[in-house]
Write a protein that holds these residues in place. Structure first.
Motif, PDB file in Angstrom:
ATOM      1  N   ASP A 723      12.770  26.750  79.170  1.00  9.62           N
ATOM      2  CA  ASP A 723      13.083  26.340  77.799  1.00  9.62           C
ATOM      3  C   ASP A 723      12.053  25.291  77.369  1.00  9.62           C
ATOM      4  N   SER A 728      16.236  21.701  71.890  1.00 13.07           N
ATOM      5  CA  SER A 728      17.191  22.449  72.708  1.00 13.07           C
ATOM      6  C   SER A 728      17.463  21.731  74.033  1.00 13.07           C
ATOM      7  N   GLN A 732      21.248  19.694  75.199  1.00 11.37           N
ATOM      8  CA  GLN A 732      22.112  20.234  76.251  1.00 11.37           C
ATOM      9  C   GLN A 732      23.093  19.174  76.739  1.00 11.37           C
TER      10      GLN A 732
END
Length: 766
Positions: A723, A728, A732
């Motif tokens: 990723d 993003s 998390q």
């Protein structure tokens, strides 16, 4: 054994089951002495309640019946829990470590448990046509329980392997290692299958891979072979310095000279008597077996001059009748794809000047004889009758010489998986008992192999007693040493028999593991083989054979009147020193012959198609050691000795071959032919082991790649998606411990605020 006023044999099945349940309940008591007493009662049942039987047949029948009954009532699981307790018993281990001498009394509980488990495995493993449906179903259930991990526990074989390594490490010197190894061998044979099951599995796997069927059944071919006479050493070995003058030779042998010259060889059948008497042999190749190695005794004793190894009792006894043997060569010749490619590469370089890699079909520009040679290598058609080890067939036979093995297909598939891991996807690995066992052994496999070889070295008859060697006699030595000559002789026989059984179990276990792993996947076999080679298995086996093999095979280290169940049925005669010296009536020991054949097969497995390991045979001067083993008149043993001699003949030189023509002839007659193998005339006497180390390193790299790809997938993140989005990643949610917020400010101060950061250097580095 009386239950409700009746003997065990008189009880109904329900009453017997109720009594067994009562015994299992009493196994759960805290008292160690009471548990041992109940375990011995179970052992009495597993041994066949011999006190109520009148014959050996009855004892064996009731032993088998009781073992099935005990398994159906859950006895094996109960004894497995007790075995775990004894293995983890630190008090017994520390007590054994403090003792100056360990005796049989230190392993009483373990020996009782292992004896019951061995009897159950062996009785249930053996199949009979008269077995009921319930017994057949119980056998398959038992096999499944032993093969797979049940109730989050490891397979039973791995527990026994851990006992072996614990014993060799010195942490548990009181373990009865002979019983552990015997049980381990039988468990592997039960769960994976014996040699006949292996042959059936091989046929099935070839059919699944779309390969042509095998040309013959190797087991049947070897069974049909005859035992051959050993070479006459004074005439065959070309040792002029050892041979007597011609006049004395003529006077000593008289009219037998022509017979020795024409018939007494490994190539000619003697139809009157397959085991004809040999002349006394002289000392063979004494100097070439030197460099610290002891040579064998110079003179053969009387046993070596007589017929030695008759066929098994199951075969028809020899008589004056003519015995029919198959004529011609016993094996269908083979050629590998690699051999055809090598032949075409040399031919193209010679006639055309360039090569086509991995192309065996294009023959443009090559002369007609090369076309015929390639056709012969790939396939040949014979007209007429054809005899093999299985039988005779009439008519036109098309024999396929080109042989594609299961290993070739597995190596090719592995290369494709390495090249295209994403497009081919994950490999579907069937969960077979062999695969489960390999996965369990993988992490500690080097330790397992080293431990087995250490015990084999300690049990070898040629090994010298050393202070640092492991003590394998803990479960045979009594608490009080013998004080009479009779007791000393009996203990000596027990010790030798104990070592022979250990050698038998280890040799059979290693051979079974190698054959099953090779069938399951070639790189599993190569992984085990490499660790055996690294642990000096090759010189160890040669050291084992550097003795008088005839004396070893004819050894009488057993007292027949004390064998079970004879000893508890018949009245024991009084043992005397004379009766112990005389031994039994057997001319040979099947146990030792079995061990020798297994070790030779193991050596063949390790060295086949491996030039560096073949050179180890040459460097360790194995040729004279192996040739002495040819004195044993047993067909299978001779076959594997000749195979080992064949692979190293090109490194021994022309003079050796010239001096050993009868051995060369025997190799031609008994060993399978490779169509373009130059074993009989090729010369590579200047080769050294390090000349071939590159292939060993390449093999090791392939093995590591295989193990990493198939068994280290959770740790291998090379192809896992990454990723790269900052939002993003920061978005998390992470599961933090409950007490993290108590020390959060302290963590920020220590790890973030107090750490100087040079942003320019950070940006330049990235």
């Amino acid at each position: 054994m009386c239950v409700q006023g009746k003997e065990w044999l008189e009880l109904e099945e329900d009453a017997q089951k109720a009594y067994v349940m009562g015994l299992l309940d009493r196994l759960e008591v805290v008292s160690r002495e009471r548990r041992l007493k109940v375990a011995r009662a179970v052992l009495y049942l597993a041994q066949g309640t011999f006190g109520e039987c009148d014959s050996e047949v009855d004892v064996l029948h009731w032993s088998r019946y009781n073992c099935f009954l005990l398994y159906q009532m859950g006895t094996f699981s109960a004894f497995l829990e007790l075995l775990h307790m004894e293995i983890d018993n630190s008090q017994a281990c520390s007590s054994a470590l403090r003792k100056p001498a360990i005796s049989i009394a230190d392993s009483t509980e373990l020996r009782v448990l292992l004896s019951v488990m061995y009897l159950m495995v062996e009785n249930i493993r053996l199949e009979r046509e008269t077995d009921s449906y319930g017994w057949r179903r119980a056998r398959e259930t038992f096999r499944t329980e032993l093969s797979f991990s049940m109730h989050n526990e490891e397979p039973f074989a791995l527990l026994l392997f851990s006992m072996v390594t614990k014993f060799c490490s010195g942490l548990a010197p009181h373990f009865p290692i002979k019983k552990v190894l015997l049980l381990l061998w039988k468990v592997v044979m039960f769960t994976l299958g014996g040699f006949e099951q292996l042959q059936a599995l091989k046929v099935q796997k070839r059919e699944e891979l779309g390969l042509p069927p095998l040309a013959e059944d190797s087991i049947q071919v070897v069974k049909s072979m005859r035992a051959a006479s050993p070479p006459s050493y004074t005439l065959d070995l070309g040792e002029s310095q050892l041979a007597p003058p011609p006049s004395k030779l003529r006077g000593r042998r008289g009219s037998r000279r022509q017979l020795l010259t024409k018939q007494d060889s490994l190539d000619i059948y003697n139809e009157r008597d397959l085991f004809k008497t040999e002349e006394p042999a002289t000392e063979e190749e004494e100097e070439s077996a030197g460099d610290g190695e002891r040579t064998l005794d110079g003179e053969l004793d009387l046993l070596e001059q007589d017929p030695l190894v008759p066929p098994p009792p199951s075969q028809a006894p020899l008589s004056a009748e003519r015995v029919a043997f198959p004529k011609g060569l016993p094996w269908t010749p083979k050629v590998r794809q690699k051999d055809i490619e090598h032949f075409l590469e040399m031919s193209r370089n010679k006639f055309i000047g360039f090569t086509l890699e991995q192309d065996t079909d294009t023959l443009v520009g090559l002369p007609r004889p090369i076309h015929e040679s390639v056709k012969t290598l790939k396939q040949v058609t014979r007209v007429g009758s054809q005899s093999s080890g299985i039988g005779s067939h009439q008519g036109i036979l098309a024999k396929e010489h080109k042989y594609i093995s299961i290993a070739d297909v597995q190596i090719k598939n592995e290369e494709e998986l390495e090249k295209c891991p994403m497009s081919l996807g994950e490999e579907v690995v069937p969960e077979t008992p062999c695969e489960i066992l390999y996965q369990g052994m993988l992490c500690s496999l080097p330790q397992y192999m080293i431990a087995l070889l250490k015990i084999l070295l300690a049990a070898a008859p040629t090994s010298k007693a050393k202070t640092d060697s492991i003590n394998i006699l803990a479960d045979v030595l009594p608490e009080e040493m013998p004080i009479t000559v009779l007791q000393s002789m009996k203990l000596g026989i027990d010790v030798n028999r104990h070592k022979e059984i250990i050698v038998k179990s280890i040799s059979a276990l290693l051979l079974l593991l190698l054959k099953h792993f090779k069938l399951n996947h070639i790189y599993q076999f190569e992984y085990v083989s490499q660790h055996l080679v690294f642990a000096n298995c090759i010189p160890l086996i040669l050291k084992f054979f550097n003795q008088n093999i005839l004396s070893y095979i004819t050894a009488k280290n057993s007292i027949s009147v004390l064998d079970y169940p004879c000893c508890i049925i018949q009245d024991l005669p009084e043992l005397t020193t004379e009766s112990l010296e005389a031994g039994d009536n057997n001319q040979f020991c099947w146990r030792n012959l079995f061990s020798c054949i297994n070790l030779l097969r193991l050596l063949n497995k390790l060295t086949k198609w491996k030039h560096s390991r073949t050179m180890m045979l040459v460097v360790f001067k194995s040729a004279p050691i192996l040739k002495r083993a040819l004195k044993v008149k047993q067909a299978m043993l001779q076959l594997y000795v000749l195979k080992l001699l064949k692979i190293q003949t090109k490194y021994l030189g022309r003079q050796w071959r010239k001096s050993n023509m009868k051995t060369m002839s025997a190799i031609y007659q008994k060993v399978r032919h490779r169509m373009n193998d130059d074993w009989a005339y090729g010369n590579d006497i200047d080769a050294r082991p390090w000349d071939f180390q590159a292939e060993e390193c390449t093999l090791r790299a392939n093995i590591e790649a295989f193990n990493s790809r198939r068994y280290d997938r959770p740790q291998d993140s090379e192809f896992s998606p990454v990723d790269n989005c900052l939002q993003s990643v920061l978005g998390q949610r992470l599961d933090l411990p409950e007490d993290f917020h108590y020390s959060y400010e302290l963590w920020l101060e220590r790890e973030v605020f107090s750490q100087p950061i040079c942003w320019e250097e950070l940006l330049q580095n990235h």
